[in-house]
Design an enzyme around this catalytic site. Structure first.
Site, PDB file in Angstrom:
ATOM      1  N   ASN A 190      97.470 -74.478  -9.653  1.00 52.10           N
ATOM      2  CA  ASN A 190      98.032 -74.487  -8.311  1.00 52.10           C
ATOM      3  C   ASN A 190      99.552 -74.564  -8.388  1.00 52.10           C
ATOM      4  OD1 ASN A 190      95.620 -74.411  -6.838  1.00 52.10           O
ATOM      5  ND2 ASN A 190      95.308 -76.606  -7.094  1.00 52.10           N
TER       6      ASN A 190
ATOM      7  N   PHE B 255      95.440 -86.049   0.168  1.00 57.15           N
ATOM      8  CA  PHE B 255      96.407 -85.077   0.671  1.00 57.15           C
ATOM      9  C   PHE B 255      95.671 -83.788   1.004  1.00 57.15           C
ATOM     10  CE2 PHE B 255      99.551 -87.983  -0.476  1.00 57.15           C
ATOM     11  CZ  PHE B 255     100.812 -87.515  -0.132  1.00 57.15           C
TER      12      PHE B 255
END
Length: 399
Positions: free
Chosen positions: A208, A323
């Protein structure tokens, strides 16, 4: 920050003892008084005269010093300090500590103390990775001993890997955090950060776009409020915060195992951008181009670390913060994620390319909890981290 604090510094026998004079200098510059104790082996690497000159105090080496022991001096030494710092701590000294041996002055002091203890390990990479050392480390951490380092790098023996003692400035930062009287003093928090790398073969991976900057800032903010922070990070670009325990991982499965090993904790802040999938049967050799075109990759889901910890029952942290990095319908997706994963808070942010947030220096988040949602103004990641740390301290203070 250490003005008025007294540090009992136990110096173990290892090549890393050459860093101790600088450590003493920095501790005293920060306002601390340092009482040095040396193992017999430590004197082979740094002289008692050097240590005494820098500390401005007598160096203690012998258990049976008649002048001091007439009044049980070793008991007094072990209890008048604000912190017992062992640097470097060798594999042998760790084994003594973990198994309750007390056959010299340093080990007797460690057995007799009721003062918080911190260790800075330093040893060959094979010794650090030895199962016996790992067991001893787990025992010590279970007993409440704080650990700073070790770092990874070149070693005096010519090998490379984890085992280098943390630098003196890093140890001082850890001491400051341990002796902080902030609102999170005595609290343990696990923070995850960075991306994970899921290998395709030895030279390619899936990841990512995370720099790890927000997670690193959160760990530092929690440290500054006095928390004992365990920082589990993937291969991020951002430098690791000092004064926290850093655990390096690569894959999602390694991160899940490291998080669970770090529990129990009072809170968990899962800011890492964990890859959702890994490649089944990653190749042990580099995949070559061939006449059949691109290889067919099969994917399997990675463990959902937040959901697993949130639903683990006994041992679940009091406060779990996840998150949600989204590119569209941010609040709706984040709210659904909080319900699905059963965590306490979700920090939602819009990471669509136009925002410049992913990999940038700023963040704009919405804190979603059982009380509703609270939108925070866009700010630097350090400021967002401080605000979140303050909210965590307030929540744990009410718990």
């Amino acid at each position: 920050m250490l003005t008025g604090k007294r540090i009992l510094l136990i110096i173990g026998g290892g090549i890393a003892a050459y860093k101790v004079p600088e450590l003493i200098r920095l501790l005293r510059k920060d306002g601390a008084a340092v009482t040095p104790v040396m193992t017999a082996a430590a004197g082979e690497f740094v002289t008692p005269l050097t240590v005494a000159s820098l500390a401005g105090e007598k160096v203690y080496t012998e258990l049976f010093d008649l002048t001091d022991e007439s009044e049980m001096g070793h008991i007094q030494l072990s209890r008048v300090a604000d912190l017992v710092l062992v640097a470097p701590v060798t594999a042998n000294l760790m084994a003594k500590m973990a198994n309750g041996q007390a056959d010299d002055l340093p080990s007797t002091l460690l057995m007799a103390t009721d003062t918080p203890v911190m260790i800075a390990p330093a040893m060959n990479v094979r010794m650090w990775e030895n199962p016996a050392t790992r067991r001893n480390l787990a025992l010590l951490q279970g007993d409440g001993v704080r650990v700073v380092g070790p770092n990874e790098g070149d070693m005096a023996c010519g090998e490379y890997g984890p085992g280098r003692m943390s630098e003196p400035f890093e140890i001082v930062a850890a001491v400051e955090a341990a002796l902080s009287s902030g609102p999170l003093s005595g609290r343990r928090v696990v923070v995850t950060s960075g991306p994970t790398h899921e290998p395709i073969d030895p030279v390619r991976y899936i990841a990512n776009r995370s720099s790890g900057a927000q997670g690193s800032a959160i760990a530092a903010a929690l440290r500054d409020l006095g928390a004992e922070v365990v920082f589990v990070t993937g291969p991020a670009e951002t430098p690791r915060p000092t004064g926290v325990e850093v655990i390096e991982v690569e894959t999602a499965r390694e991160m899940r195992d490291a998080v669970k090993a770090a529990l129990p904790a009072d809170a968990g802040v899962f800011a890492a951008a964990v890859a959702d999938w890994h490649v089944e049967g990653a190749s042990a050799s580099k995949i070559k181009k061939g006449p059949d075109g691109a290889p067919a990759l099969r994917f399997s889901e990675n463990p959902d670390i937040l959901a697993e910890v949130s639903q683990m029952g006994a041992g679940r942290p009091t406060l779990l913060v996840g998150f949600a990095a989204e590119t569209d319908d941010v609040i709706a997706h984040a709210t659904a994620k909080r319900a699905r994963k059963r965590c306490d808070w979700i920090v939602a942010n819009d990471v669509s390319p136009a925002t410049g947030i992913m990999g940038g220096t700023e963040n704009a988040v919405t804190l979603i909890s059982g009380d509703g949602q609270e939108e925070w103004p866009r700010a630097g990641k350090v400021e967002v981290a401080r605000r979140l740390a303050d909210r965590i301290a307030a929540a744990l203070g009410r718990a």
